[in-house]
Scaffold this motif. Structure first.
Motif, short mmCIF file in Angstrom:
data_model
loop_
_atom_site.label_atom_id
_atom_site.label_comp_id
_atom_site.label_asym_id
_atom_site.label_seq_id
_atom_site.Cartn_x
_atom_site.Cartn_y
_atom_site.Cartn_z
N PHE A 3 0.54 30.27 -4.35
CA PHE A 3 0.97 30.84 -3.08
C PHE A 3 2.20 30.07 -2.60
N PRO A 4 3.31 30.19 -3.32
CA PRO A 4 4.48 29.35 -3.04
C PRO A 4 5.05 29.52 -1.64
N GLN A 5 4.90 30.72 -1.06
CA GLN A 5 5.45 30.92 0.27
C GLN A 5 4.67 30.16 1.35
N GLY A 6 3.51 29.62 0.96
CA GLY A 6 2.72 28.84 1.92
C GLY A 6 3.02 27.35 1.86
N ALA A 7 3.92 26.94 0.96
CA ALA A 7 4.20 25.52 0.77
C ALA A 7 5.62 25.19 1.19
N LYS A 8 5.80 23.98 1.68
CA LYS A 8 7.11 23.48 2.07
C LYS A 8 7.28 22.07 1.51
N ASN A 9 8.36 21.84 0.79
CA ASN A 9 8.60 20.52 0.23
C ASN A 9 9.20 19.60 1.27
N VAL A 10 8.68 18.38 1.35
CA VAL A 10 9.19 17.37 2.27
C VAL A 10 9.47 16.11 1.47
N SER A 11 10.40 15.29 1.98
CA SER A 11 10.73 14.05 1.28
C SER A 11 11.26 13.03 2.27
N VAL A 12 11.16 11.76 1.87
CA VAL A 12 11.70 10.64 2.63
C VAL A 12 12.43 9.73 1.65
N PRO A 13 13.27 8.83 2.13
CA PRO A 13 13.91 7.88 1.21
C PRO A 13 12.87 7.05 0.45
N PRO A 14 13.01 6.88 -0.86
CA PRO A 14 12.01 6.15 -1.65
C PRO A 14 11.75 4.73 -1.16
N ASP A 15 12.75 4.09 -0.52
CA ASP A 15 12.52 2.72 -0.08
C ASP A 15 11.60 2.62 1.12
N MET A 16 11.19 3.76 1.68
CA MET A 16 10.22 3.76 2.77
C MET A 16 8.79 3.62 2.26
N ILE A 17 8.59 3.79 0.96
CA ILE A 17 7.25 3.70 0.38
C ILE A 17 6.88 2.23 0.20
N GLU A 18 5.71 1.85 0.73
CA GLU A 18 5.21 0.48 0.62
C GLU A 18 3.89 0.48 -0.15
N TYR A 19 3.89 -0.11 -1.33
CA TYR A 19 2.68 -0.13 -2.15
C TYR A 19 1.68 -1.13 -1.57
N PRO A 20 0.39 -0.79 -1.54
CA PRO A 20 -0.62 -1.69 -0.97
C PRO A 20 -1.01 -2.79 -1.96
N GLU A 21 -1.66 -3.82 -1.44
CA GLU A 21 -2.20 -4.86 -2.31
C GLU A 21 -3.53 -4.39 -2.89
N GLY A 22 -3.67 -4.48 -4.20
CA GLY A 22 -4.93 -4.11 -4.83
C GLY A 22 -5.13 -2.61 -4.98
N GLY A 23 -4.08 -1.80 -4.79
CA GLY A 23 -4.20 -0.35 -4.93
C GLY A 23 -3.18 0.20 -5.90
N ALA A 24 -2.55 1.30 -5.51
CA ALA A 24 -1.52 1.91 -6.35
C ALA A 24 -0.33 0.97 -6.51
N THR A 25 0.32 1.03 -7.66
CA THR A 25 1.51 0.23 -7.95
C THR A 25 2.59 1.15 -8.48
N PRO A 26 3.84 0.65 -8.62
CA PRO A 26 4.89 1.49 -9.23
C PRO A 26 4.55 1.96 -10.63
N LEU A 27 3.63 1.25 -11.31
CA LEU A 27 3.19 1.70 -12.64
C LEU A 27 2.21 2.86 -12.53
N THR A 28 1.52 2.97 -11.40
CA THR A 28 0.63 4.11 -11.17
C THR A 28 1.46 5.38 -11.05
N ALA A 29 2.46 5.32 -10.21
CA ALA A 29 3.45 6.39 -10.06
C ALA A 29 4.65 5.78 -9.35
N PRO A 30 5.87 6.15 -9.72
CA PRO A 30 7.05 5.54 -9.10
C PRO A 30 7.25 5.98 -7.66
N HIS A 31 8.20 5.30 -6.99
CA HIS A 31 8.45 5.56 -5.56
C HIS A 31 8.75 7.03 -5.30
#
Length: 602
Positions: A3-31
């Motif tokens: 249902f593509p008409q129901g979706a909207k793509n959003v984005s922010v600058p990658p440097d706004m992403i802060e990986y948590p301690e003990g959770g996801a890392t850049p190896l899990t998925a990149p910024h």
């Protein structure tokens, strides 16, 4: 995207992403994965609560690992985005609140699921996200940042057919290179085994209850994975079902057939419904011998699922105490999750404090109920080497039997305590009920038995003041009962907010000791709070200080004539039993006279 008409793509600058301690890392998925997402769009459809849906064609003879990536890059503040996650039509996460799990915005989070081949229909893996009823926002929304679908190798260690890496075919037509004598012996052995199994099957079938039919169990649906534990259950595997627990000697209570429970509830008649909560509906059932039961039937789309079902069975099967509600048995036939409890005639404590027409409790009755509840929690914390943390202590989870004996109930969120003396806490996602949550546990996601102590402190003030733990209808400073009561106590005017029904019936010494216990329970830091054993001692002392009920008080100063005889058991009209849909602890009106459910706040 279906249902593509129901979706909207959003984005922010990658440097706004802060990986948590003990959770996801850049190896899990990149910024850049977490810095982009699809969210719900105003598509012009009549129902704004639709689901965003992604579909992928797969080989239905294999199982798959599904990894979903989330990062809240759309909210302006915490606790604004709540949504549900579905995999192949089954709920995977209910009311997901990323800001609570990650303690912030723009912080990556991922969740793994294993879906077996038997759960894949039409050769497709379907991922859906949609708004949750928990959300208070007028604009429903749901997001998804990334999806990984990984094919799992089969019994041959292969991702394509039944040939192993050395070229050996292990399919049904394979023929090992053995001599004819061994082959003949093997066939004979198989024949003898088949005859023995056939005879055993006939005997077992003759012994089965009338109307019994083996079905796929709820535990074969879909199980989320945690980093420390990976479950992979197939509906074709007998060892994956709960009935196998009984045969393994774990003594998990009686296994009820679905037919038995249908007969007990008259085919789950709506007239037998005595409560509705996060897990599903609760029915009043009666066996052939006249034994009354509280039958809690799980709803697959509820906020609580297979994890809570398993936890409740496994926890309560190990616990037997006068002040804990007993689990009699369970049923998981035909994809059902049903728990069967002892009948609690006078229902949840909350109904006897406010929001119902039931006669109120006297101060002595309230003290005795609090003492019984404290004994049950003290047993949980100390009754085993590791201890158990309830994690959802509140007045709807304290039930009363026909003698007003208090029993703690609902162990779906319970967690085992630290495994060793070197550990001081259990690190886990925050779960519980709004208004009762330990603020230290909420901030640090470190669970201890002192979190139960804090919740019990809220219960003590709720019993004293006869008002909800949270009441959004009140002025801002009065919304939170714990904060308001502590503030009034520091000002020396706590008597102004005590339940008017019991004002004048409490001795000053008893009140002082009771409030002292509640105040200590609500200390900001867990190390400053007493143990449940200490709380129990204070409450028993408060009961001693209360002494015998005063006889020289003016009746006009104590209670209205309609509730003058407070020590008499509550009367209820069985033809007018009230049903409550509990969805939040911030504004309940009336509860079930027999059973209550919990609300799981995340």
């Amino acid at each position: 995207m279906t249902f593509p008409q129901g979706a909207k793509n959003v984005s922010v600058p990658p440097d706004m992403i802060e990986y948590p301690e003990g959770g996801a890392t850049p190896l899990t998925a990149p910024h850049w994965v977490y810095a982009t997402a699809d969210q719900m769009e105003d598509s012009g459809v009549s129902n704004p609560n639709f689901n965003l849906t992604w579909e992928m064609n797969v080989d239905p003879t294999f199982s798959y690992l599904i990894r979903l990536h989330f990062c809240d890059i759309v909210s302006k503040g915490l606790n604004q985005l709540y949504f549900n996650v579905y995999v192949n039509g089954m709920i995977g996460i209910s009311s997901l609140d990323l800001s609570t799990l990650t303690s912030g915005l723009g912080i990556p989070y991922y969740k793994d699921f294993l879906i077996n081949a038997s759960a894949i229909s039409n050769g497709s893996v379907i991922i859906q996200v949609g708004p949750s009823s928990t959300s208070q926002s007028s604009f429903p929304n749901a997001i998804l940042n990334g999806v990984e679908v990984l094919k799992m190798s089969n019994s041959a260690g292969s991702l394509d057919g039944l040939f192993s890496s050395d070229g050996t075919y292990i399919g049904q037509n394979s023929r090992p290179h053995i001599t004819m004598k061994i082959a003949v012996g093997f066939v004979i052995a198989l024949g003898v085994t088949a005859i023995a199994l056939l005879l055993l099957g006939v005997i077992r079938r003759l012994r089965r209850p009338k109307g019994y039919e083996k079905q796929k169990t709820f535990s074969s649906w879909l199980l989320p994975l945690n980093a420390s534990h990976c479950s992979f259950l197939s509906s074709k595997s007998k060892s994956a079902t709960f009935p196998s627990f009984v045969s393994s000697g774990l003594n998990l209570g009686r296994f009820f057939t679905l037919n038995e429970l249908r007969e007990a509830t008259k085919s789950f008649d709506e007239k037998a419904v005595i409560g509705v909560g996060g897990f599903g509906k609760v029915y009043l059932g009666e066996l052939e011998d006249g034994t009354k039961l509280a039958i809690k039937r799980g709803n697959p789309s509820s906020s609580q699922g297979i994890n809570e079902f398993q936890t409740e069975i496994q926890m309560l099967s190990k616990l037997r105490h006068r002040h804990l509600v007993s689990l009699i048995g369970y049923c998981d036939e035909q994809s059902e999750m049903i728990l069967v409890y002892e009948y609690m005639a006078y229902g949840p404590l909350r109904d006897h404090l406010y929001g119902s027409s039931l006669p109120h409790l006297s101060w002595r009755q309230r003290l005795e109920i609090c003492i019984g509840s404290a004994r049950g929690l003290h047993y949980l914390h100390t009754g085993s080497a590791q201890g158990i943390i309830h994690r959802d202590v509140k007045t709807t989870n304290i039930l009363l039997d026909e003698n007003f004996l208090a029993k703690v109930s609902d162990f779906g969120l319970s967690k085992a305590g630290p495994a060793s003396l070197d550990q001081t806490h259990v690190s886990t996602a925050v779960k519980g009920s709004f208004g009762y949550l330990d603020p230290e546990y909420f901030r640090r996601q470190q669970l201890t038995e002192k979190s139960d102590v804090y919740s019990f402190g809220v219960v003590l003030f709720e019993v004293l003041c006869a008002r909800p733990a949270l009441d959004p209808a009140l002025p801002r400073e009065k919304v939170n009962l714990a904060e308001w009561a502590m503030q009034q106590h520091r000002k020396g005017v706590l008597d102004r907010i005590i339940d008017p029904i019991i004002v004048g019936t409490i001795t000053p010494e008893s009140l002082r000791k009771y409030v002292e216990a509640a105040e200590k329970c609500l200390a900001e830091y867990g190390v400053d709070r007493p143990s449940m054993g200490d709380v129990l001692w204070h409450l028993e002392y408060a009961l001693q200080l209360q002494g015998n009920p005063p006889t020289n008080l003016d009746p006009a100063e104590t209670t209205d004539a309609k509730v003058a005889n407070l020590d008499q058991p509550c009367r209820k009209d069985s033809e007018k039993q009230l049903v409550v849909d509990i969805s939040d602890d911030s504004g309940l009106a009336v509860g079930s006279p027999i059973f209550a459910e919990n609300f799981q706040g995340r």
